[in-house]
Design a protein around this motif. Structure first.
Motif, PDB file in Angstrom:
ATOM      1  N   PHE A 342      72.423  36.285 111.658  1.00  0.00           N
ATOM      2  CA  PHE A 342      71.304  35.567 112.263  1.00  0.00           C
ATOM      3  C   PHE A 342      70.458  36.546 113.060  1.00  0.00           C
ATOM      4  O   PHE A 342      70.984  37.409 113.762  1.00  0.00           O
ATOM      5  CB  PHE A 342      71.830  34.458 113.189  1.00  0.00           C
ATOM      6  N   ASN A 343      69.138  36.408 112.912  1.00  0.00           N
ATOM      7  CA  ASN A 343      68.214  37.235 113.674  1.00  0.00           C
ATOM      8  C   ASN A 343      67.514  36.342 114.695  1.00  0.00           C
ATOM      9  O   ASN A 343      66.709  35.486 114.340  1.00  0.00           O
ATOM     10  CB  ASN A 343      67.190  37.891 112.750  1.00  0.00           C
ATOM     11  N   LYS A 344      67.854  36.526 115.953  1.00  0.00           N
ATOM     12  CA  LYS A 344      67.359  35.620 116.992  1.00  0.00           C
ATOM     13  C   LYS A 344      65.845  35.733 117.177  1.00  0.00           C
ATOM     14  O   LYS A 344      65.199  34.765 117.601  1.00  0.00           O
ATOM     15  CB  LYS A 344      68.079  35.882 118.314  1.00  0.00           C
ATOM     16  N   ASP A 345      65.263  36.879 116.895  1.00  0.00           N
ATOM     17  CA  ASP A 345      63.820  37.041 117.075  1.00  0.00           C
ATOM     18  C   ASP A 345      63.023  36.178 116.102  1.00  0.00           C
ATOM     19  O   ASP A 345      62.022  35.559 116.469  1.00  0.00           O
ATOM     20  CB  ASP A 345      63.431  38.507 116.919  1.00  0.00           C
ATOM     21  N   SER A 346      63.462  36.138 114.861  1.00  0.00           N
ATOM     22  CA  SER A 346      62.773  35.336 113.843  1.00  0.00           C
ATOM     23  C   SER A 346      63.340  33.935 113.734  1.00  0.00           C
ATOM     24  O   SER A 346      62.702  33.041 113.165  1.00  0.00           O
ATOM     25  CB  SER A 346      62.860  36.026 112.480  1.00  0.00           C
ATOM     26  N   GLY A 347      64.562  33.761 114.253  1.00  0.00           N
ATOM     27  CA  GLY A 347      65.228  32.475 114.121  1.00  0.00           C
ATOM     28  C   GLY A 347      65.687  32.194 112.714  1.00  0.00           C
ATOM     29  O   GLY A 347      65.929  31.038 112.342  1.00  0.00           O
ATOM     30  N   LYS A 348      65.844  33.253 111.918  1.00  0.00           N
ATOM     31  CA  LYS A 348      66.237  33.092 110.519  1.00  0.00           C
ATOM     32  C   LYS A 348      67.537  33.836 110.220  1.00  0.00           C
ATOM     33  O   LYS A 348      67.925  34.759 110.933  1.00  0.00           O
ATOM     34  CB  LYS A 348      65.132  33.612 109.598  1.00  0.00           C
ATOM     35  N   TRP A 349      68.169  33.416 109.128  1.00  0.00           N
ATOM     36  CA  TRP A 349      69.352  34.105 108.646  1.00  0.00           C
ATOM     37  C   TRP A 349      68.935  35.181 107.654  1.00  0.00           C
ATOM     38  O   TRP A 349      68.064  34.959 106.811  1.00  0.00           O
ATOM     39  CB  TRP A 349      70.305  33.120 107.968  1.00  0.00           C
ATOM     40  N   LEU A 350      69.546  36.341 107.760  1.00  0.00           N
ATOM     41  CA  LEU A 350      69.252  37.472 106.885  1.00  0.00           C
ATOM     42  C   LEU A 350      70.458  37.758 105.995  1.00  0.00           C
ATOM     43  O   LEU A 350      71.603  37.690 106.453  1.00  0.00           O
ATOM     44  CB  LEU A 350      68.921  38.717 107.711  1.00  0.00           C
ATOM     45  N   THR A 351      70.198  38.084 104.760  1.00  0.00           N
ATOM     46  CA  THR A 351      71.284  38.429 103.834  1.00  0.00           C
ATOM     47  C   THR A 351      70.862  39.602 102.966  1.00  0.00           C
ATOM     48  O   THR A 351      69.668  39.839 102.749  1.00  0.00           O
ATOM     49  CB  THR A 351      71.642  37.252 102.902  1.00  0.00           C
ATOM     50  N   SER A 352      71.842  40.323 102.476  1.00  0.00           N
ATOM     51  CA  SER A 352      71.574  41.364 101.485  1.00  0.00           C
ATOM     52  C   SER A 352      72.868  41.702 100.764  1.00  0.00           C
ATOM     53  O   SER A 352      73.962  41.396 101.250  1.00  0.00           O
ATOM     54  CB  SER A 352      70.977  42.619 102.119  1.00  0.00           C
ATOM     55  N   ALA A 353      72.742  42.314  99.615  1.00  0.00           N
ATOM     56  CA  ALA A 353      73.899  42.676  98.801  1.00  0.00           C
ATOM     57  C   ALA A 353      73.654  44.021  98.142  1.00  0.00           C
ATOM     58  O   ALA A 353      72.507  44.427  97.906  1.00  0.00           O
ATOM     59  CB  ALA A 353      74.170  41.606  97.746  1.00  0.00           C
TER      60      ALA A 353
END
Length: 380
Positions: A342-353
């Motif tokens: 979770f990225n609190k600045d954007s309020g979004k969840w981030l993912t990568s693979a």
């Protein structure tokens, strides 16, 4: 637990006189001051311990002094960590068994004045390594290492949190110093982990000089052993000798470079967290990817409490055709990893693979999505 501090110039007369009047009902531990971080491992014996700390290093002459002073007691004298493991841990693999064993040793000799047994004195000149792990029944027993306590879907292996072949795949709550550090699903047929899952909470620097160990509970289903220890010829898991190779080395799935402190780093050095990885791939494109992902998580993965937190799962796809390393350990064709935070600045969840072929020619690993990881490696 009482402590007594002795100066580094303690001599044979003082040690002998001290042990002569010592309470024979206690376990006396003589240790160099640098061993203090490892003393909590002995707390299982509670009031039965009296720690005598020798300030300063213990050289050969001090070692001889201790040996001579202890000659008249029923003492177990340990000079190295290997001695301790060989003489104690390999015979007593749970805290309860260790306590019982020490009590039996203490009672095998009697105090000259009657009543209590003579003091058992253990001379610890190097650190102990009380690593423990636990083979559990279900992945859900270690669910805290997954986002929303939801494990990955591995077709034919792990579906909706249920292990498809429980005789072959074993979930391990990797425990170190009585704390569960990460989770591994281990393939006892291929002798490699399916994946390791961990929470990333920041990283430490430097690579520790740690001892590689094995998991006793994988060898015997009814075993009560919980402590990792050296294993020469295990049947259901790989050992150090199985990794003798000019091409492959032990590739961490939970990399020690992603550990939050030295203790967590040391916990990653278990054979159940390693796969045969091409050496060039390990230090090349895969190693660079691990560093890049670490930097990205440090920069972007902050939860609502403003703390670094990411959930990472790293796994290996076993080979169907490549001959096993040293006729025992499967050499995976592909290694993969994915994280979510979770990225609190954007309020979004981030993912990568990321994933890559396990060979020396694998180029730079491009960042992909979780859907791409799933679709690319979904069985036909």
């Amino acid at each position: 637990m009482p402590f007594e501090m002795l100066s580094s110039d303690v001599n044979i007369t003082y040690i002998t006189s001290f042990l002569t009047v010592a309470d024979p009902c206690h376990l006396y531990v003589l240790t160099a001051d640098h061993c203090h971080p490892f003393l909590p491992a002995l707390l299982v014996l509670g009031e039965a311990i009296h720690v005598v700390t020798l300030l300063g290093p213990i050289g050969a002459s001090k070692r001889c002094t201790a040996n001579h002073a202890l000659g008249w007691t029923n003492a177990l004298v340990v000079h190295t960590a290997d001695d301790f493991l060989d003489n104690i841990i390999q015979r007593t693999h749970t805290k309860y068994q260790l306590e019982s064993h020490l009590q039996l040793v203490m009672m095998s000799s009697h105090h000259p004045h009657g009543g209590c047994p003579l003091a058992l004195v253990i001379l610890l000149l190097v650190s102990m390594d009380p690593t423990a792990t636990e083979v559990v029944r279900s992945v859900s027993d270690c669910a805290k290492f997954f986002l929303e306590e939801t494990p990955p879907e591995i077709p034919g292996v792990l579906q909706h949190g249920t292990i498809q072949d429980q005789n072959r795949y074993k979930p391990i709550c990797q425990t170190f110093y009585n704390t569960r550090r990460f989770m591994t699903l281990y393939d006892t047929d291929k002798k490699i982990p399916v994946f390791s899952a961990y929470r990333y909470t920041g990283h430490t620097v430097d690579r520790p000089s740690a001892i590689w160990k094995g998991e006793p509970q994988l060898e015997t289903a009814t075993s009560t052993e919980v402590n990792m220890r050296k294993m020469k010829k295990p049947t259901h898991q790989a050992s150090l000798i199985d990794y003798k190779s000019k091409t492959y080395n032990k590739g961490h799935l939970f990399p020690s470079s992603h550990a939050s402190d030295k203790v967590v780093q040391e916990s990653t050095f278990t054979m159940t967290n390693a796969v045969p990885q091409d050496k060039t791939f390990n230090v090349g494109s895969w190693g660079r990817m691990e560093e890049n992902v670490k930097d990205r998580m440090d920069e972007l993965c902050y939860n609502q409490n403003d703390q670094i937190e990411a959930f990472v799962v790293t796994g290996a796809i076993p080979s169907a055709n490549t001959p096993p390393l040293n006729n025992k350990v499967n050499i995976p064709t592909i290694l993969w990893t994915a994280f979510c935070c979770f990225n609190k600045d954007s309020g979004k969840w981030l993912t990568s693979a990321h994933w890559g072929d396990n060979n020396a020619n694998t180029p730079r690993l491009e960042t992909k999505t979780l859907l791409q990881l799933r679709d690319t490696h979904r069985p036909a």
